[in-house]
Design a protein around this motif. Structure first.
Motif, PDB file in Angstrom:
ATOM      1  N   SER A 134      22.439   0.878 -48.928  1.00 48.22           N
ATOM      2  CA  SER A 134      21.402   1.807 -48.451  1.00 48.22           C
ATOM      3  C   SER A 134      21.935   2.683 -47.321  1.00 48.22           C
ATOM      4  CB  SER A 134      20.171   1.029 -47.971  1.00 48.22           C
ATOM      5  OG  SER A 134      19.563   0.334 -49.033  1.00 48.22           O
ATOM      6  N   VAL A 135      22.681   2.053 -46.394  1.00 46.99           N
ATOM      7  CA  VAL A 135      23.247   2.814 -45.281  1.00 46.99           C
ATOM      8  C   VAL A 135      24.226   3.856 -45.803  1.00 46.99           C
ATOM      9  CG1 VAL A 135      24.698   2.681 -43.225  1.00 46.99           C
ATOM     10  CG2 VAL A 135      22.911   0.977 -43.591  1.00 46.99           C
ATOM     11  N   LYS A 136      25.058   3.444 -46.757  1.00 47.64           N
ATOM     12  CA  LYS A 136      25.992   4.400 -47.345  1.00 47.64           C
ATOM     13  C   LYS A 136      25.252   5.553 -48.007  1.00 47.64           C
ATOM     14  CE  LYS A 136      29.888   1.272 -48.246  1.00 47.64           C
ATOM     15  NZ  LYS A 136      30.727   0.654 -49.298  1.00 47.64           N
ATOM     16  N   SER A 137      24.154   5.203 -48.699  1.00 43.74           N
ATOM     17  CA  SER A 137      23.366   6.233 -49.373  1.00 43.74           C
ATOM     18  C   SER A 137      22.745   7.191 -48.363  1.00 43.74           C
ATOM     19  CB  SER A 137      22.272   5.573 -50.225  1.00 43.74           C
ATOM     20  OG  SER A 137      21.425   6.541 -50.789  1.00 43.74           O
ATOM     21  N   ILE A 138      22.239   6.623 -47.267  1.00 38.37           N
ATOM     22  CA  ILE A 138      21.613   7.454 -46.227  1.00 38.37           C
ATOM     23  C   ILE A 138      22.642   8.403 -45.616  1.00 38.37           C
ATOM     24  CG2 ILE A 138      20.643   7.372 -43.891  1.00 38.37           C
ATOM     25  CD1 ILE A 138      19.229   4.765 -44.834  1.00 38.37           C
ATOM     26  N   LEU A 139      23.827   7.862 -45.326  1.00 40.87           N
ATOM     27  CA  LEU A 139      24.865   8.708 -44.748  1.00 40.87           C
ATOM     28  C   LEU A 139      25.279   9.800 -45.730  1.00 40.87           C
ATOM     29  CD1 LEU A 139      27.076   6.028 -42.959  1.00 40.87           C
ATOM     30  CD2 LEU A 139      25.583   7.712 -41.896  1.00 40.87           C
ATOM     31  N   ALA A 140      25.348   9.420 -47.015  1.00 39.33           N
ATOM     32  CA  ALA A 140      25.731  10.407 -48.021  1.00 39.33           C
ATOM     33  C   ALA A 140      24.678  11.496 -48.165  1.00 39.33           C
ATOM     34  CB  ALA A 140      25.964   9.719 -49.363  1.00 39.33           C
ATOM     35  N   GLU A 141      23.392  11.095 -48.084  1.00 38.81           N
ATOM     36  CA  GLU A 141      22.314  12.045 -48.333  1.00 38.81           C
ATOM     37  C   GLU A 141      21.800  12.731 -47.074  1.00 38.81           C
ATOM     38  OE1 GLU A 141      21.084  13.046 -51.202  1.00 38.81           O
ATOM     39  OE2 GLU A 141      22.496  11.800 -52.323  1.00 38.81           O
ATOM     40  N   ASN A 142      21.834  11.997 -45.945  1.00 37.78           N
ATOM     41  CA  ASN A 142      21.146  12.497 -44.753  1.00 37.78           C
ATOM     42  C   ASN A 142      22.056  12.921 -43.610  1.00 37.78           C
ATOM     43  OD1 ASN A 142      19.204   9.943 -45.808  1.00 37.78           O
ATOM     44  ND2 ASN A 142      18.229  11.929 -45.611  1.00 37.78           N
ATOM     45  N   PHE A 143      23.246  12.337 -43.533  1.00 31.11           N
ATOM     46  CA  PHE A 143      24.165  12.773 -42.484  1.00 31.11           C
ATOM     47  C   PHE A 143      24.660  14.177 -42.823  1.00 31.11           C
ATOM     48  CE2 PHE A 143      28.398  13.295 -40.644  1.00 31.11           C
ATOM     49  CZ  PHE A 143      28.111  13.035 -39.311  1.00 31.11           C
ATOM     50  N   VAL A 144      24.570  15.054 -41.859  1.00 31.73           N
ATOM     51  CA  VAL A 144      24.879  16.460 -42.112  1.00 31.73           C
ATOM     52  C   VAL A 144      26.357  16.736 -41.860  1.00 31.73           C
ATOM     53  CG1 VAL A 144      24.385  18.839 -41.482  1.00 31.73           C
ATOM     54  CG2 VAL A 144      22.542  17.156 -41.483  1.00 31.73           C
ATOM     55  N   HIS A 145      27.068  17.083 -42.927  1.00 35.19           N
ATOM     56  CA  HIS A 145      28.440  17.563 -42.798  1.00 35.19           C
ATOM     57  C   HIS A 145      28.390  19.085 -42.652  1.00 35.19           C
ATOM     58  CE1 HIS A 145      30.337  13.713 -43.879  1.00 35.19           C
ATOM     59  NE2 HIS A 145      29.278  13.554 -44.660  1.00 35.19           N
ATOM     60  N   PRO A 146      29.131  19.638 -41.704  1.00 34.05           N
ATOM     61  CA  PRO A 146      29.045  21.091 -41.470  1.00 34.05           C
ATOM     62  C   PRO A 146      29.251  21.935 -42.723  1.00 34.05           C
ATOM     63  CG  PRO A 146      30.309  20.038 -39.722  1.00 34.05           C
ATOM     64  CD  PRO A 146      30.052  18.979 -40.750  1.00 34.05           C
ATOM     65  N   ASP A 147      30.148  21.474 -43.621  1.00 33.90           N
ATOM     66  CA  ASP A 147      30.414  22.283 -44.806  1.00 33.90           C
ATOM     67  C   ASP A 147      29.308  22.193 -45.860  1.00 33.90           C
ATOM     68  OD1 ASP A 147      30.998  19.641 -45.283  1.00 33.90           O
ATOM     69  OD2 ASP A 147      32.640  20.066 -46.674  1.00 33.90           O
ATOM     70  N   GLU A 148      28.355  21.258 -45.647  1.00 36.54           N
ATOM     71  CA  GLU A 148      27.244  21.113 -46.586  1.00 36.54           C
ATOM     72  C   GLU A 148      25.920  21.528 -45.953  1.00 36.54           C
ATOM     73  OE1 GLU A 148      27.308  17.101 -47.921  1.00 36.54           O
ATOM     74  OE2 GLU A 148      28.983  17.425 -49.301  1.00 36.54           O
ATOM     75  N   ALA A 149      25.992  22.229 -44.833  1.00 37.91           N
ATOM     76  CA  ALA A 149      24.776  22.572 -44.096  1.00 37.91           C
ATOM     77  C   ALA A 149      23.796  23.380 -44.944  1.00 37.91           C
ATOM     78  CB  ALA A 149      25.143  23.342 -42.827  1.00 37.91           C
ATOM     79  N   GLN A 150      24.312  24.349 -45.690  1.00 37.38           N
ATOM     80  CA  GLN A 150      23.416  25.196 -46.484  1.00 37.38           C
ATOM     81  C   GLN A 150      22.732  24.403 -47.597  1.00 37.38           C
ATOM     82  OE1 GLN A 150      22.403  28.332 -45.839  1.00 37.38           O
ATOM     83  NE2 GLN A 150      23.573  28.005 -43.934  1.00 37.38           N
ATOM     84  N   LYS A 151      23.429  23.420 -48.151  1.00 37.05           N
ATOM     85  CA  LYS A 151      22.820  22.584 -49.182  1.00 37.05           C
ATOM     86  C   LYS A 151      21.653  21.779 -48.604  1.00 37.05           C
ATOM     87  CE  LYS A 151      24.563  18.654 -50.649  1.00 37.05           C
ATOM     88  NZ  LYS A 151      25.452  17.648 -51.281  1.00 37.05           N
ATOM     89  N   ILE A 152      21.836  21.236 -47.402  1.00 32.79           N
ATOM     90  CA  ILE A 152      20.778  20.458 -46.757  1.00 32.79           C
ATOM     91  C   ILE A 152      19.592  21.359 -46.415  1.00 32.79           C
ATOM     92  CG2 ILE A 152      20.202  19.005 -44.782  1.00 32.79           C
ATOM     93  CD1 ILE A 152      22.114  17.683 -46.722  1.00 32.79           C
TER      94      ILE A 152
END
Length: 752
Positions: A134-152
């Motif tokens: 679950s933690v891995k999933s949360i980090l994958a889905e919710n932690f904001v990577h700068p290069d994926e900012a527009q997707k979020i």
């Protein structure tokens, strides 16, 4: 522009029924505590519906212990795990879970451990594994990577609600009288935020902190200038409060060694892989986190985790990567009247000290002022701050070579490298070369404090001082000046806070800490002596027992062996002299001379293109040819050739004061008799045979001592300067005076 808020309709969520997917649930929510917002809804905004949410946990669940089966490294580890679980239940976490996820996620440790405490608070291995996923999933889905900012950002718009983990900073828009938030990785700013958040969490206004944030999206056609993003709920990822008395009471259940091991585990290290000495060095890295205005330096090989503590372990410290900064950023911005990093953080650490630079010319001077007094003047005001300073970087040579040729502060940039006033303000120098490079087994799989809990505990200790702890048993020796005393007291206070946070330690325990503190400050002073000369000659640090009055001197380990002037007899023609090199620094020069059958030629190497040095050596040979009969009838300058090599052992540039030493070396080779052991030959010889006294005698003798000389050959003309030499220094040598060049040769060779 009016303030915009969002309210979630829980009834609508219950009526919706079926949850579409666990992934969607994770997208919407991390912790149900976000649902308790009862802020009024702006008129005209419809309530938003969300899926059913899990049963609401207590806030403290986020910090609960992971109570999995204990013990991964034997009985001792099992016992410590069990005791730690009993005494600090709810405050510890299994570090192998942190390590497992950290290896694949570029997030601070305190973010990971917050989530692990939330999702893995169970004794069931299967549930723990599910929680890790679950933690891995949360980090994958919710932690904001700068290069994926527009997707979020797109997901926030499409879903109307989306939970993100990002670093958030807040500032007041005083023109419109409301607060605005900025998301570091997401790259969005000027988002209205309720005033309760900066009020409750002031660090939001001071550079920002990592948070779990539930973001909403509401685009108002009637007001297109309004920011469509809405902060529905924000929770900082750190301890909400700490009971220091609880920690102090818990400490009493552990021995000194157990407590040190717990601290090692809490920063992710496996204590069984390190010696006790290395554990103390690792603890010393944490002193800036517990002691106000403590200045620390650590230089060493790469891969020893020098910056790890300041970057990952505490949300209260900041690492300035690359070392580039400005006075406005670090101290005070006069344009907007705001205090810089030293007013926002408990510790400001500079990574890669070789790159430290200020765009402002007065940057280093202001830093020196702050490091000495904890205050700095900008404009018409003097500002105070309590942030400690850390300087970490790499040494590119072996320590033995560095000690022989330069000093241990050499990696600092040029404007600092020879600034004795700057380095005198450093309280502690950690010998990073003693810490082994980290390997996978260096990291623990056992229990340690949750990072948030540890960092808040360390922060609370900053309010206490144990600087006078050793006064009951010891007093400091007379070689320590005021800055030395301040540095030693601060370091003693810091280590006592870490190892004995209640201040309860006996005489032997405080003596151990005092010796370590004296060694760490003396390491600084030894380098100052090389940089600044006799101003810092008093390096023989000691402490005196109040009962027995016995005085104990504390050495620095790396100064022990490897002296430039070794003990014992050397080969004939080999000797050492000390003088001022071309760079202006005082250093050691070695002569190696050979005599072979020939026709009276004299060849010299090692002098490069320095005309003065060559002329000085030529003076010696000409004097020998003219006066050899007064020294020994066996010396021939017509049937023998002489080969001389001069070596600059400190790399400071060759000296031109070589004539007298060169003459002694030539005579030693000519009659095949070595000079007396551990001898440094001082003084010079003019072309007319006049003896020239030694300039800056005290400084030259100090270098002789540091280089291993035990006997010093001096011209009698230097006797007038003996009053400038401290008695402690003069007592370290057997001084041998000479009156003429011939007298110098006889005494150097031990001929009566």
């Amino acid at each position: 522009m009016g303030r915009q808020y969002m309210k979630i309709n829980n009834d609508a969520a219950e009526e919706k029924g079926e949850i579409e997917s666990q992934e969607y649930l994770d997208d919407i929510f991390i912790d149900d505590i976000f649902l308790n917002d009862t802020t009024d809804v702006p008129e005209g905004a419809d309530d938003l519906e969300v899926a059913d949410l899990p049963e609401e946990p207590e806030l403290s669940d986020a910090l609960k212990v992971l109570e999995v089966p204990l013990g991964t490294s034997g009985t001792v580890s099992e016992n410590l795990n069990s005791k730690l679980n009993d005494v600090f239940a709810g405050k510890i976490v299994r570090k192998d879970l942190t390590k497992k996820i950290k290896e694949g996620a570029n997030v601070p440790v305190y973010v990971l451990e917050y989530l692990l405490g939330m999702y893995c608070a169970t004794t069931d291995e299967a549930s723990i594994e599910q929680g890790v996923q679950s933690v891995k999933s949360i980090l994958a889905e919710n932690f904001v990577h700068p290069d994926e900012a527009q997707k979020i950002i797109s997901k926030i718009r499409e879903n109307s609600l989306y939970t993100v983990i990002d670093k958030v900073s807040v500032k007041l828009n005083y023109r419109n009288d409301y607060y605005e938030a900025e998301f570091s990785n997401l790259g969005i700013k000027n988002i209205p935020i309720s005033e309760k958040y900066p009020s409750d969490y002031e660090r939001l206004l001071c550079g920002g902190i990592w948070c779990i944030v539930q973001l909403g999206y509401f685009y108002d056609e009637a007001d297109r200038n309004r920011c469509p993003f809405i902060i529905n709920k924000l929770t900082p990822i750190q301890m909400p409060n700490l009971d220091l008395a609880e920690v102090l009471a818990g400490r009493e259940h552990f021995t000194k060694d157990e407590w040190i091991d717990i601290l090692m585990r809490s920063i992710g290290m496996e204590p069984s892989k390190f010696s006790y000495r290395v554990k103390l060095l690792l603890l010393a890295r944490m002193i800036p986190l517990v002691e106000n205005n403590f200045n620390l330096c650590e230089l060493g090989p790469r891969g020893t985790g020098k910056s790890h503590v300041y970057k990952e372990i505490s949300p209260n410290s900041i690492l300035v990567s690359g070392g580039h900064t400005t006075v406005a950023n670090l101290f005070y911005n006069m344009a907007n009247k705001t205090v810089g990093l030293v007013g926002m953080w408990d510790c400001v650490a500079f990574d890669e000290v070789a790159g430290i630079s200020f765009k402002d010319k007065d940057g280093v001077q202001i830093m020196k002022d702050y490091m000495a007094s904890g205050s700095f003047a900008r404009g018409k005001e003097e500002k105070n701050a309590s942030a400690s300073m850390g300087f970490v970087g790499n040494i590119n040579q072996s320590v033995a070579v560095l000690l022989k040729t330069s000093h241990l502060f050499e990696p600092f940039p040029e404007e600092m490298a020879n600034d004795s006033a700057f380095f005198d303000r450093i309280h502690c120098y950690i010998p990073g070369w003693e810490i082994p490079k980290y390997r996978p087994e260096s990291f623990t799989n056992d229990y340690g404090f949750i990072t948030d809990y540890l960092s808040e505990f360390l922060r609370e200790l900053r309010k206490i001082s144990y600087a006078d702890t050793f006064d009951k048993y010891f007093r400091l020796g007379n070689n320590l000046n005021q800055r030395d005393v301040i540095g030693v007291r601060k370091m003693v206070s810091g280590l006592v806070k870490l190892i004995y946070p209640d201040g309860k330690c006996d005489k032997s325990e405080i003596e151990e800490i005092l010796r370590f503190a004296l060694e760490s400050r003396r390491r600084v002073k030894e380098q100052l002596k090389k940089i600044g000369g006799m101003e810092f000659y008093d390096v023989n640090f000691s402490y005196i027992d109040n009962e027995s009055f016995a005085e104990e001197f504390v050495p620095v380990p790396e100064q022990g062996g490897g002296k430039l002037i070794p003990e014992g007899l050397h080969k004939p023609g080999q000797l050492y002299t000390v003088g001022r090199g071309k760079s202006g620094m005082i250093g050691v020069f070695k002569f190696e001379t050979e005599m072979v059958t020939g026709s009276g030629k004299f060849e010299r190497t090692g002098l490069g293109s320095d005309k003065e040095a060559k002329e000085s050596v030529e003076t010696a040979f000409r004097y020998l040819k003219a006066n050899s009969r007064y020294i020994s009838g066996s010396i021939s300058t017509t049937t023998k050739d002489y080969l001389m090599h001069v070596q600059d052992l400190n790399g400071i540039g060759i000296t031109n004061q070589l004539a007298l030493a060169a003459l002694v070396a030539l005579c030693s080779a000519a009659i095949s008799k070595p000079v007396i052991g551990s001898l440094a030959v001082l003084g010079n010889l003019s072309i007319g045979g006049t003896i020239i006294k030694v300039d800056e005698l005290a400084n030259v003798l100090q270098v002789c001592l540091d280089s291993g000389a035990k006997k010093v050959l001096l011209p009698i003309t230097s006797a007038i300067d003996m009053g400038t030499v401290p008695p402690e220094l003069m007592g370290k040598f057997s001084l041998i005076f000479y009156q003429s060049a011939e007298d110098a040769v006889f005494k150097a060779l031990g001929v009566e």
